[in-house]
Every structure is written in C-alpha cells, then in structure tokens.
Design a protein around this motif. Structure first.
Motif, PDB file in Angstrom:
ATOM      1  N   ASP A 262      -3.973  77.607  15.208  1.00 38.95           N
ATOM      2  CA  ASP A 262      -3.182  76.407  15.447  1.00 38.95           C
ATOM      3  C   ASP A 262      -3.516  75.348  14.409  1.00 38.95           C
ATOM      4  O   ASP A 262      -4.607  75.339  13.836  1.00 38.95           O
ATOM      5  CB  ASP A 262      -3.456  75.858  16.850  1.00 38.95           C
ATOM      6  CG  ASP A 262      -2.919  76.760  17.939  1.00 38.95           C
ATOM      7  OD1 ASP A 262      -1.773  77.225  17.803  1.00 38.95           O
ATOM      8  OD2 ASP A 262      -3.649  77.017  18.917  1.00 38.95           O
TER       9      ASP A 262
ATOM     10  N   ALA B 245      -2.487  72.654  19.700  1.00 38.60           N
ATOM     11  CA  ALA B 245      -1.870  73.934  20.051  1.00 38.60           C
ATOM     12  C   ALA B 245      -0.529  73.702  20.737  1.00 38.60           C
ATOM     13  O   ALA B 245      -0.341  72.722  21.439  1.00 38.60           O
ATOM     14  CB  ALA B 245      -2.794  74.719  20.975  1.00 38.60           C
ATOM     15  N   ARG B 246       0.400  74.638  20.510  1.00 36.13           N
ATOM     16  CA  ARG B 246       1.666  74.646  21.227  1.00 36.13           C
ATOM     17  C   ARG B 246       1.577  75.665  22.345  1.00 36.13           C
ATOM     18  O   ARG B 246       0.718  76.541  22.342  1.00 36.13           O
ATOM     19  CB  ARG B 246       2.794  75.051  20.282  1.00 36.13           C
ATOM     20  CG  ARG B 246       3.091  74.021  19.245  1.00 36.13           C
ATOM     21  CD  ARG B 246       4.277  74.486  18.464  1.00 36.13           C
ATOM     22  NE  ARG B 246       5.038  73.332  18.034  1.00 36.13           N
ATOM     23  CZ  ARG B 246       6.015  73.409  17.174  1.00 36.13           C
ATOM     24  NH1 ARG B 246       6.393  74.562  16.698  1.00 36.13           N
ATOM     25  NH2 ARG B 246       6.659  72.328  16.815  1.00 36.13           N
ATOM     26  N   ARG B 247       2.505  75.608  23.268  1.00 35.52           N
ATOM     27  CA  ARG B 247       2.550  76.574  24.370  1.00 35.52           C
ATOM     28  C   ARG B 247       3.398  77.758  23.944  1.00 35.52           C
ATOM     29  O   ARG B 247       4.547  77.882  24.345  1.00 35.52           O
ATOM     30  CB  ARG B 247       3.102  75.917  25.619  1.00 35.52           C
ATOM     31  CG  ARG B 247       2.165  74.858  26.181  1.00 35.52           C
ATOM     32  CD  ARG B 247       2.594  74.399  27.541  1.00 35.52           C
ATOM     33  NE  ARG B 247       2.653  75.566  28.421  1.00 35.52           N
ATOM     34  CZ  ARG B 247       3.455  75.651  29.456  1.00 35.52           C
ATOM     35  NH1 ARG B 247       4.267  74.675  29.764  1.00 35.52           N
ATOM     36  NH2 ARG B 247       3.465  76.734  30.215  1.00 35.52           N
ATOM     37  N   ASP B 248       2.840  78.610  23.102  1.00 37.25           N
ATOM     38  CA  ASP B 248       3.529  79.808  22.623  1.00 37.25           C
ATOM     39  C   ASP B 248       3.131  81.006  23.473  1.00 37.25           C
ATOM     40  O   ASP B 248       2.007  81.098  23.948  1.00 37.25           O
ATOM     41  CB  ASP B 248       3.151  80.119  21.172  1.00 37.25           C
ATOM     42  CG  ASP B 248       3.581  79.052  20.191  1.00 37.25           C
ATOM     43  OD1 ASP B 248       4.427  78.213  20.550  1.00 37.25           O
ATOM     44  OD2 ASP B 248       3.078  79.060  19.057  1.00 37.25           O
TER      45      ASP B 248
ATOM     46  N   THR C 297      12.411  74.807  25.791  1.00 30.07           N
ATOM     47  CA  THR C 297      12.221  75.366  24.465  1.00 30.07           C
ATOM     48  C   THR C 297      11.193  76.477  24.606  1.00 30.07           C
ATOM     49  O   THR C 297      10.044  76.225  24.955  1.00 30.07           O
ATOM     50  CB  THR C 297      11.727  74.312  23.461  1.00 30.07           C
ATOM     51  OG1 THR C 297      12.734  73.294  23.352  1.00 30.07           O
ATOM     52  CG2 THR C 297      11.482  74.931  22.084  1.00 30.07           C
TER      53      THR C 297
ATOM     54  N   ARG D 216       8.917  79.328  23.058  1.00 30.45           N
ATOM     55  CA  ARG D 216       8.262  79.642  21.783  1.00 30.45           C
ATOM     56  C   ARG D 216       7.549  80.978  21.906  1.00 30.45           C
ATOM     57  O   ARG D 216       6.699  81.140  22.782  1.00 30.45           O
ATOM     58  CB  ARG D 216       7.257  78.554  21.431  1.00 30.45           C
ATOM     59  CG  ARG D 216       7.877  77.235  21.100  1.00 30.45           C
ATOM     60  CD  ARG D 216       6.794  76.192  20.787  1.00 30.45           C
ATOM     61  NE  ARG D 216       7.380  74.994  20.274  1.00 30.45           N
ATOM     62  CZ  ARG D 216       7.858  74.009  21.024  1.00 30.45           C
ATOM     63  NH1 ARG D 216       7.801  74.096  22.338  1.00 30.45           N
ATOM     64  NH2 ARG D 216       8.379  72.937  20.479  1.00 30.45           N
TER      65      ARG D 216
ATOM     66  N   THR E 242      11.818  80.445  18.247  1.00 34.14           N
ATOM     67  CA  THR E 242      12.117  79.593  19.388  1.00 34.14           C
ATOM     68  C   THR E 242      13.545  79.843  19.835  1.00 34.14           C
ATOM     69  O   THR E 242      14.394  80.251  19.038  1.00 34.14           O
ATOM     70  CB  THR E 242      11.972  78.085  19.064  1.00 34.14           C
ATOM     71  OG1 THR E 242      12.784  77.768  17.942  1.00 34.14           O
ATOM     72  CG2 THR E 242      10.545  77.696  18.790  1.00 34.14           C
TER      73      THR E 242
END
Length: 173
Positions: free
Chosen positions: A37, A42-45, A86, A88, A144
């Motif tokens: 990341d 961090a993203r919620r992937d 969204t 991801r 996405t």
C-alpha cells in the motif's frame, strides 16, 4: 524501518524440494500475492489468486480445474455489493495460462497491471473500461467497478472449459 518498495500488487511463488518437472507444474499451489500500500494508507481491496490444479489422465488426456483463492466453483466465494459501492479487486494469475477475466452486466475499470517484479498504476486518462481483460500467466491487475443496479453478477474466466461443470473438475465423468 524497511521499505517494501513501490505500491502495487505482486505475485510470489515458492516450491518445496527440487524444481518441478513439466508434469508437476500445475500441481504447485504455493503462490500468492504481496500487496504494498502507499504511505497514504490502505484501501479496502479484495485480493483474488488464480491457480490451476491439474493432472494427466493418461498419455493423451489431461484434466484440470481452475481455483480462485484455493477453491473451485461452486465453492468459490460469493461477493456482496450494493448499488453505488465502489468495488476494488486485485487479481493475481499464479497459473501458467492466460485467463480472459469477464464481468457480466457491467464494465469495469482497469487501474493497474503488473507481475512479480513491477506494477504499473495507470493515470486516469490511461484507465480503460472493459467487460473482459486478458490476465496473462504471472500477471496481476487492479480493477474497480460500481454496480448501478441490483443483481447477482458473475465475474469469471471466459474460457468455456474453466466454467463448464464437466470440463472444470478433476473427478472423472
């Protein structure tokens, strides 16, 4: 403090013992993803690793099954999404074959492509809307999509024998 390197999605492989011969390559399931990341957070992937388990039946026939995160259909994970979310995903193709990854009912955006050594995040103008994206052997991609209506949506490899019940299993017919 050790820096992990450039942000992105990377494939790793391991093996037990000596290098496998060609008959064992699709029986090696020791692969996965390193996700680095950015320092922004961090993203919620959701991370998915594709692999194939295969074996020869005899000198002329071979059978295999596609696995995602160690499971084959119908035991694969079900993803829940709400209209306007969204979603991801990071996809890692740890198999030795290409997989054209296809989403029914929506376009999705390809944000990055990579492999074991590098990951290329696309600038907004370079990102593409697709319904099918080829994910080559050892490649990764970050995507996405935003559901704009309710439903059950299928995301799968678009090779017919990977999704046909009699073709995508190890058990003999």
């Amino acid at each position: 403090l050790i820096q992990a390197g450039a942000p992105g999605t990377y494939l790793y492989r391991a093996r037990v013992g000596a290098a496998p011969d060609s008959r064992e390559l699709e029986r090696q399931q020791l692969a996965g993803a390193f996700v680095v990341d950015s320092t922004a957070g961090a993203r919620r992937d959701r991370v998915f690793v594709i692999n194939i388990w295969g074996e020869p039946v005899d000198s002329a026939n071979y059978r295999n099954t596609l696995a995602i995160n160690g499971r084959s259909f119908p035991y694969t994970e079900r993803i829940q999404a709400t209209v306007g979310d969204t979603v991801r995903w990071r996809w890692i193709n740890a198999s030795l074959r290409s997989h054209p990854m296809h989403l029914h009912g929506f376009y999705y955006t390809v944000n990055a492509h990579g492999d074991s050594w590098a990951d290329t995040a696309y600038a907004p103008a370079q990102r593409r809307l697709v319904v099918t994206e080829e994910l080559g052997p050892g490649q990764t991609m970050a995507v996405t999509w935003v559901p704009d209506r309710d439903g059950n949506w299928l995301f799968h490899c678009h090779l017919a024998f990977h999704v046909v019940p009699d073709g995508a299993r190890l058990a003999p017919p």
